[in-house]
Enzyme design. Structure first.
Site, PDB file in Angstrom:
ATOM      1  N   GLY A  42      11.804   4.510  -6.091  1.00  0.00           N
ATOM      2  CA  GLY A  42      12.735   3.845  -5.187  1.00  0.00           C
ATOM      3  C   GLY A  42      12.344   3.858  -3.721  1.00  0.00           C
ATOM      4  O   GLY A  42      13.222   3.804  -2.848  1.00  0.00           O
ATOM      5  N   SER A  43      11.054   3.881  -3.433  1.00  0.00           N
ATOM      6  CA  SER A  43      10.696   3.897  -2.010  1.00  0.00           C
ATOM      7  C   SER A  43      10.976   2.545  -1.345  1.00  0.00           C
ATOM      8  O   SER A  43      11.376   2.490  -0.178  1.00  0.00           O
ATOM      9  CB  SER A  43       9.228   4.318  -1.813  1.00  0.00           C
ATOM     10  OG  SER A  43       8.346   3.325  -2.254  1.00  0.00           O
TER      11      SER A  43
ATOM     12  N   ASP B  30       6.336 -11.786 -12.683  1.00  0.00           N
ATOM     13  CA  ASP B  30       5.511 -11.763 -11.473  1.00  0.00           C
ATOM     14  C   ASP B  30       5.109 -13.170 -11.035  1.00  0.00           C
ATOM     15  O   ASP B  30       3.975 -13.424 -10.625  1.00  0.00           O
ATOM     16  CB  ASP B  30       4.258 -10.890 -11.669  1.00  0.00           C
ATOM     17  CG  ASP B  30       4.623  -9.429 -11.832  1.00  0.00           C
ATOM     18  OD1 ASP B  30       5.695  -9.020 -11.341  1.00  0.00           O
ATOM     19  OD2 ASP B  30       3.830  -8.699 -12.447  1.00  0.00           O
TER      20      ASP B  30
ATOM     21  N   HIS C 116       5.894  -7.284  -5.480  1.00  0.00           N
ATOM     22  CA  HIS C 116       4.782  -6.945  -6.377  1.00  0.00           C
ATOM     23  C   HIS C 116       3.587  -6.552  -5.515  1.00  0.00           C
ATOM     24  O   HIS C 116       3.275  -7.241  -4.542  1.00  0.00           O
ATOM     25  CB  HIS C 116       4.429  -8.144  -7.262  1.00  0.00           C
ATOM     26  CG  HIS C 116       3.342  -7.830  -8.248  1.00  0.00           C
ATOM     27  ND1 HIS C 116       3.577  -7.066  -9.384  1.00  0.00           N
ATOM     28  CD2 HIS C 116       2.024  -8.139  -8.272  1.00  0.00           C
ATOM     29  CE1 HIS C 116       2.443  -6.946 -10.048  1.00  0.00           C
ATOM     30  NE2 HIS C 116       1.495  -7.582  -9.407  1.00  0.00           N
TER      31      HIS C 116
ATOM     32  N   ARG D 280      18.167  -7.167 -25.520  1.00  0.00           N
ATOM     33  CA  ARG D 280      17.993  -7.424 -24.090  1.00  0.00           C
ATOM     34  C   ARG D 280      19.258  -8.061 -23.509  1.00  0.00           C
ATOM     35  O   ARG D 280      19.708  -7.718 -22.420  1.00  0.00           O
ATOM     36  CB  ARG D 280      16.801  -8.377 -23.932  1.00  0.00           C
ATOM     37  CG  ARG D 280      15.896  -8.085 -22.785  1.00  0.00           C
ATOM     38  CD  ARG D 280      14.665  -8.945 -22.850  1.00  0.00           C
ATOM     39  NE  ARG D 280      13.547  -8.293 -23.497  1.00  0.00           N
ATOM     40  CZ  ARG D 280      12.886  -7.254 -23.008  1.00  0.00           C
ATOM     41  NH1 ARG D 280      13.208  -6.720 -21.855  1.00  0.00           N
ATOM     42  NH2 ARG D 280      11.889  -6.724 -23.657  1.00  0.00           N
TER      43      ARG D 280
ATOM     44  N   MET E 243      11.540  -1.940 -13.995  1.00  0.00           N
ATOM     45  CA  MET E 243      10.513  -2.132 -15.015  1.00  0.00           C
ATOM     46  C   MET E 243      11.072  -2.706 -16.315  1.00  0.00           C
ATOM     47  O   MET E 243      10.672  -2.309 -17.405  1.00  0.00           O
ATOM     48  CB  MET E 243       9.804  -0.795 -15.292  1.00  0.00           C
ATOM     49  CG  MET E 243       9.150  -0.182 -14.072  1.00  0.00           C
ATOM     50  SD  MET E 243       7.860  -1.244 -13.371  1.00  0.00           S
ATOM     51  CE  MET E 243       6.564  -0.965 -14.563  1.00  0.00           C
TER      52      MET E 243
ATOM     53  N   LEU F 113       2.836   0.983   2.186  1.00  0.00           N
ATOM     54  CA  LEU F 113       3.297   0.927   3.585  1.00  0.00           C
ATOM     55  C   LEU F 113       3.603  -0.516   3.989  1.00  0.00           C
ATOM     56  O   LEU F 113       4.595  -0.779   4.691  1.00  0.00           O
ATOM     57  CB  LEU F 113       2.234   1.521   4.515  1.00  0.00           C
ATOM     58  CG  LEU F 113       1.943   3.014   4.334  1.00  0.00           C
ATOM     59  CD1 LEU F 113       0.803   3.444   5.261  1.00  0.00           C
ATOM     60  CD2 LEU F 113       3.201   3.835   4.602  1.00  0.00           C
ATOM     61  N   ALA F 114       2.761  -1.429   3.519  1.00  0.00           N
ATOM     62  CA  ALA F 114       3.011  -2.850   3.824  1.00  0.00           C
ATOM     63  C   ALA F 114       4.244  -3.353   3.080  1.00  0.00           C
ATOM     64  O   ALA F 114       5.025  -4.151   3.614  1.00  0.00           O
ATOM     65  CB  ALA F 114       1.784  -3.674   3.454  1.00  0.00           C
TER      66      ALA F 114
HETATM   67  C1  GRF Z   1       6.054  -0.849  -5.906  1.00  0.00           C
HETATM   68  O1  GRF Z   1       4.679  -0.821  -5.726  1.00  0.00           O
HETATM   69  C2  GRF Z   1       6.520  -2.258  -6.179  1.00  0.00           C
HETATM   70  O2  GRF Z   1       5.798  -3.213  -5.494  1.00  0.00           O
HETATM   71  C3  GRF Z   1       6.309  -2.403  -7.658  1.00  0.00           C
HETATM   72  O3  GRF Z   1       6.626  -1.153  -8.205  1.00  0.00           O
HETATM   73  C4  GRF Z   1       6.456  -0.150  -7.197  1.00  0.00           C
HETATM   74  C5  GRF Z   1       7.776   0.540  -7.061  1.00  0.00           C
HETATM   75  O4  GRF Z   1       7.706   1.612  -6.144  1.00  0.00           O
HETATM   76  N1  GRF Z   1       7.073  -3.494  -8.188  1.00  0.00           N
HETATM   77  P1  GRF Z   1       9.029   2.186  -5.527  1.00  0.00           P
HETATM   78  O5  GRF Z   1       9.927   2.584  -6.704  1.00  0.00           O
HETATM   79  O6  GRF Z   1       9.649   1.120  -4.694  1.00  0.00           O
HETATM   80  O7  GRF Z   1       8.612   3.378  -4.744  1.00  0.00           O
END
Ligand code: GRF
Length: 195
Positions: free
Chosen positions: A14-15, A147, A111, A67, A92, A174-175
């Site tokens: 969840g960053s 995607d 992504h 689903r 996911m 970071l980006a």
């Molecule tokens: C990130 O790299 C995002 O782009 C991808 O999955 C990763 C999730 O990372 N879809 P976080 O949970 O947001 O840290």
């Protein structure tokens, strides 16, 4: 200013969710994060959301036979939160076509590649295996295909000698944390609209 109501869907760390929650703390940010939904009961991101006063709902997809049945739970949660837009942030799960179609034009994803390059899993390793010198990330509209969907923002990051999938992922992240809040700001402020 009426702030747009935004839910974030996560499955893990969840960053990116955290970056969106932090951005939305600014009084002039045009969106508020009204809830975080996780399909993993133990997703670490849930703790950050709770600690920042954001309501959370965690429901395991494993408890549902189809689903469609699981997506109905997401749908009901979003309805309860009266959500304008959904941000996928490391969520996911693939949606049923009906759910994806219903939210087309109101759902974003991030992504970690310069789409249309390196869709799917392990995009950083795909870039390294490809001998790429530039990598990056993409915020895009979600359409039923995985995607895929029109790009909203991209950021490039260099691939440096000696990079591994891990070092490249860290630089790319970071980006991601920069462009996801910016993309949501553009959308929620009306600077861009659904294609
Ligand atoms: C990130 O790299 C995002 O782009 C991808 O999955 C990763 C999730 O990372 N879809 P976080 O949970 O947001 O840290």
């Amino acid at each position: 200013m009426t702030r747009k109501r935004v839910a974030i869907l996560i499955s893990g760390r969840g960053s990116n969710m955290s970056a969106l929650i932090e951005a939305a703390k600014a009084p002039d940010y045009p969106a508020e994060i009204v809830g975080v939904f996780s399909n993993k009961l133990d997703a670490p991101g849930l703790d950050f959301a709770k600690a920042n006063g954001v309501p959370t709902v965690a429901v395991s997809h494993r408890d549902f036979a189809s689903r469609e049945a699981f997506d109905a739970v997401i749908e009901a949660t979003l309805a309860e939160w009266r959500v304008d837009y959904v941000c996928l942030a490391g969520f996911m799960r693939i949606f049923s076509t009906g759910f994806a179609q219903k939210w087309t034009g109101r759902m974003l994803n991030i992504h970690p590649s310069l789409l249309p390059k390196y869709k799917g899993l392990r995009p950083h390793q795909q870039a390294l295996d490809d001998g790429a010198t530039v990598h990056g990330c993409t915020v895009h509209w979600v359409i039923p295909e995985l995607d895929d969907g029109p790009t909203i923002l991209q950021a490039e990051v260099p691939i440096l000698p000696g990079d591994t999938a891990e070092t490249l992922a860290a630089r790319t992240l970071l980006a991601e944390h920069r462009i996801y809040p910016e993309a949501l700001r553009l959308l929620a402020s009306g600077a861009i609209s659904a294609p």
